[in-house]
Write an enzyme that holds these catalytic residues in place. Sequence first.
Site, PDB file in Angstrom:
ATOM      1  CB  ILE A 157       4.225   7.133 -12.242  1.00 37.81           C
ATOM      2  CG1 ILE A 157       5.105   5.511 -12.888  1.00 37.81           C
ATOM      3  CG2 ILE A 157       4.516   5.933 -10.434  1.00 37.81           C
ATOM      4  CD1 ILE A 157       6.942   5.157 -12.993  1.00 37.81           C
ATOM      5  CG  HIS A 217       4.416  14.975  -3.267  1.00 38.29           C
ATOM      6  ND1 HIS A 217       4.949  14.815  -2.027  1.00 38.29           N
ATOM      7  CD2 HIS A 217       2.694  14.730  -2.676  1.00 38.29           C
ATOM      8  CE1 HIS A 217       4.908  13.565  -1.814  1.00 38.29           C
ATOM      9  NE2 HIS A 217       3.510  13.429  -1.874  1.00 38.29           N
TER      10      HIS A 217
END
Length: 117
Positions: free
Chosen positions: A34, A104
Site C-alpha cells: 500500500i 511476509h
Amino acid sequence: MGYDRNNVFAKILRGEIPCERVYEDEAVLAFKDINPKAPIHVLVIPKGAYSSFIDFSIRGSSEEVATFFSTVGKIVEQLRLHENGFRMVVNSGPDSGEEVPHFHVHLMSGKRLGAMA
Ligand code: AMP
C-alpha cells in the site's frame, strides 16, 4: 510466539479489508504494498498463521516452507522481475522494523534500487 489474529494481513486473508492481488493459490497470497518503496513493490505471504520468518521456519512443515519459496520464485517469473533484477527483503522482529506480525516477503523492482541501508 503468539499470532495476532487482528494484524492487517490476517484481515486481508479473511477478506475484511481489500488488497490489490497479483497472485493467489491455496497456500500463498501476493498483493501490492500500500506504501510502495519502489515502482514495483509486492508482498508475498503464506496463508498460514505465522508471525515472522523465524516462526514460519520453525513451525511450518518442510513442504510448506519449500512450497512457499518456490511460489515466490514463480511470482518473480510471472511478474518478469528477474529480467532487470529485483530485491527480496524479509523483516523479522523489532530491530528490523517489522510492522506487520504476519510473515511476509517484500519483492521490489522497477528501478535501480541503490544500496541497502
Ligand atoms: P514490514 O515493515 O516488513 O512489516 O512491512 C509491512 C509492509 O506492509 C509495509 O511496507 C506496508 O506499507 C505494508 N502494508 C501495511 N498495510 C497494508 C495494506 N493494507 N495493504 C498492503 N500493504 C500494506
